[in-house]
Design an enzyme around this catalytic site. Structure first.
Site, PDB file in Angstrom:
ATOM      1  N   ARG A  40     -73.307  10.677 -24.715  1.00  0.00           N
ATOM      2  CA  ARG A  40     -73.954   9.848 -23.703  1.00  0.00           C
ATOM      3  C   ARG A  40     -73.642  10.459 -22.342  1.00  0.00           C
ATOM      4  O   ARG A  40     -72.516  10.942 -22.118  1.00  0.00           O
ATOM      5  CB  ARG A  40     -73.389   8.420 -23.731  1.00  0.00           C
ATOM      6  CG  ARG A  40     -73.891   7.570 -24.872  1.00  0.00           C
ATOM      7  CD  ARG A  40     -75.361   7.169 -24.676  1.00  0.00           C
ATOM      8  NE  ARG A  40     -75.854   6.339 -25.754  1.00  0.00           N
ATOM      9  CZ  ARG A  40     -76.510   6.778 -26.839  1.00  0.00           C
ATOM     10  NH1 ARG A  40     -76.733   8.069 -26.990  1.00  0.00           N
ATOM     11  NH2 ARG A  40     -76.950   5.944 -27.749  1.00  0.00           N
ATOM     12  N   GLU A  59     -80.698   9.094 -17.110  1.00  0.00           N
ATOM     13  CA  GLU A  59     -81.896   9.593 -17.804  1.00  0.00           C
ATOM     14  C   GLU A  59     -83.116   8.715 -17.517  1.00  0.00           C
ATOM     15  O   GLU A  59     -82.965   7.480 -17.443  1.00  0.00           O
ATOM     16  CB  GLU A  59     -81.672   9.557 -19.328  1.00  0.00           C
ATOM     17  CG  GLU A  59     -80.657  10.516 -19.818  1.00  0.00           C
ATOM     18  CD  GLU A  59     -80.348  10.315 -21.293  1.00  0.00           C
ATOM     19  OE1 GLU A  59     -79.303  10.800 -21.714  1.00  0.00           O
ATOM     20  OE2 GLU A  59     -81.131   9.663 -22.019  1.00  0.00           O
ATOM     21  N   HIS A  61     -82.626  14.530 -24.330  1.00  0.00           N
ATOM     22  CA  HIS A  61     -82.078  13.536 -25.278  1.00  0.00           C
ATOM     23  C   HIS A  61     -82.835  13.580 -26.613  1.00  0.00           C
ATOM     24  O   HIS A  61     -83.461  12.599 -27.022  1.00  0.00           O
ATOM     25  CB  HIS A  61     -82.113  12.127 -24.667  1.00  0.00           C
ATOM     26  CG  HIS A  61     -81.178  11.174 -25.359  1.00  0.00           C
ATOM     27  ND1 HIS A  61     -80.548  10.131 -24.720  1.00  0.00           N
ATOM     28  CD2 HIS A  61     -80.754  11.112 -26.653  1.00  0.00           C
ATOM     29  CE1 HIS A  61     -79.803   9.462 -25.585  1.00  0.00           C
ATOM     30  NE2 HIS A  61     -79.913  10.046 -26.777  1.00  0.00           N
TER      31      HIS A  61
HETATM   32  C1  8YV Z   1     -81.957   7.941 -29.390  1.00  0.00           C
HETATM   33  C2  8YV Z   1     -79.406   8.049 -29.748  1.00  0.00           C
HETATM   34  O1  8YV Z   1     -81.628   7.747 -28.088  1.00  0.00           O
HETATM   35  O2  8YV Z   1     -78.813   7.403 -31.922  1.00  0.00           O
HETATM   36  C3  8YV Z   1     -78.529   7.366 -30.724  1.00  0.00           C
HETATM   37  O3  8YV Z   1     -77.512   6.818 -30.311  1.00  0.00           O
HETATM   38  O4  8YV Z   1     -79.037   8.319 -28.675  1.00  0.00           O
HETATM   39  C4  8YV Z   1     -80.793   8.432 -30.156  1.00  0.00           C
HETATM   40  O5  8YV Z   1     -80.925   8.909 -31.380  1.00  0.00           O
HETATM   41  C5  8YV Z   1     -82.713   6.726 -29.770  1.00  0.00           C
HETATM   42  O6  8YV Z   1     -81.879   5.663 -30.120  1.00  0.00           O
HETATM   43  C6  8YV Z   1     -83.847   6.852 -30.687  1.00  0.00           C
HETATM   44  O7  8YV Z   1     -84.508   5.631 -30.841  1.00  0.00           O
END
Ligand code: 8YV
Length: 322
Positions: free
Chosen positions: A238, A267, A285
């Site tokens: 993150r 972001e 991302h």
């Molecule tokens: C995507 C993510 O941001 O799984 C996570 O924690 O950061 C990602 O895979 C997202 O949640 C896809 O919907």
């Protein structure tokens, strides 16, 4: 066939993946938060029983408090730092996420960013396209095989990264809240201590208040001192885990040699100073962004919601709700 007179209402807190939205719309009375003003939200709030969210969505306590019938929050993502889990738990609301199905993809991207930053692959690509090759050769890059890898966060994805790095002959150490028994890798008690013995530092720890700016100027300085050939930072966790201002400063001053970043503090806004640095490899991302993995995440997020709302046990509750 009888028609249910009161279909279950679910609130999508953002416009979610096109792999998930049609499943939700087909099975539930779906409300989409960005389409609702305050009055429209207040009107539907009493009947919302489920929330669908993505890994980067926000589900704050004040939203949870507005939904008296809420029973479950299903996150399509492994990270759920945007959800106020304490507020959900206090109300008896189940929170689920989508672990494991994305381990390979995120680990693959981490290795890709390590290689891209070390061997300067995007810069090499630009070098050929621009015709600069006609004027001479590219500056020499940094070797990755055999180097020392420090992994910040040794959960399922951290271990998948370690497995891949072993094939590159890298020596592996890690830091985490505590040492993981049974792992062959060396444990160090802090990110700074780990950086002081690493050439590559890969961040794959959960986000949230507990890890905010864990990678700060001190850690980056330790990485730089430790690696005369050039320390490299990779973040596939993150954006909040890395102090972005300190990182930009360290890169501009040559404290570390390069970085591979898939996540950012604000972001999709990425600071101009970061975008201007040629030794930095940037991706938007996309750690889990392959067709098969996103499908598996969407299916699991949908299944969790449907199971809970149907009175059955969910497949993947977050650890706090187990
Ligand atoms: C995507 C993510 O941001 O799984 C996570 O924690 O950061 C990602 O895979 C997202 O949640 C896809 O919907």
């Amino acid at each position: 066939m009888s028609v249910d007179p009161s279909p279950t209402s679910v609130l999508a807190v953002a416009r979610l993946s096109p792999l998930l939205m049609p499943q939700l719309a087909a099975s539930f009375d779906l409300e989409v938060l960005p389409d609702l003003d305050a009055a429209a939200l207040a009107a539907v709030a009493p009947r919302i029983r489920g929330i669908a969210a993505s890994g980067d969505s926000k589900v704050p306590a004040d939203l949870i408090a507005q939904l008296p019938a809420l029973e479950v929050i299903s996150v399509m993502g492994v990270g759920y730092d945007g959800v106020d889990v304490a507020a959900a738990k206090a109300r008896g609301v189940m929170v689920t996420h989508t672990p494991d199905v994305l381990n390979d993809d995120v680990a693959d991207l981490a290795l890709g960013l390590m290689l891209s930053a070390a061997r300067q692959l995007p810069a090499a690509d630009r070098f050929v396209r621009s015709g600069d090759w006609l004027k001479g050769n590219m500056p020499l890059a940094r070797k990755m095989s055999g180097a020392r890898l420090g992994i910040v966060g040794m959960g399922r994805i951290g271990q998948a990264i370690a497995l891949r790095a072993q094939a590159f002959g890298m020596s592996i150490a890690y830091t985490a809240r505590s040492a993981k028994p049974g792992l062959p890798h060396r444990y160090l008690p802090s990110a700074a201590a780990l950086a002081a013995e690493s050439d590559f530092l890969v961040v794959i720890t959960p986000g949230g208040a507990g890890t905010r700016h864990l990678i700060n100027a001190e850690v980056l300085a330790a990485l730089g001192r430790s690696s005369p050939a050039g320390g490299i930072l990779v973040n596939v966790a993150r954006g909040s885990v890395v102090d972005e201002a300190a990182l930009i400063d360290a890169l501009e001053r040559g404290v570390i040699a390069g970085a591979g970043l898939d996540v950012f503090e604000d972001e999709p806004r990425v600071p101009e100073r970061l975008r201007a640095l040629p030794q930095v490899v940037l991706t938007p991302h996309v750690g889990s962004a392959t067709q098969g993995t996103r499908q598996a995440m969407a299916d699991l997020a949908f299944a969790n919601l449907q199971l809970h709302l149907g009175g059955q046990a969910v497949r993947t509750p977050v650890p706090e709700c187990r």
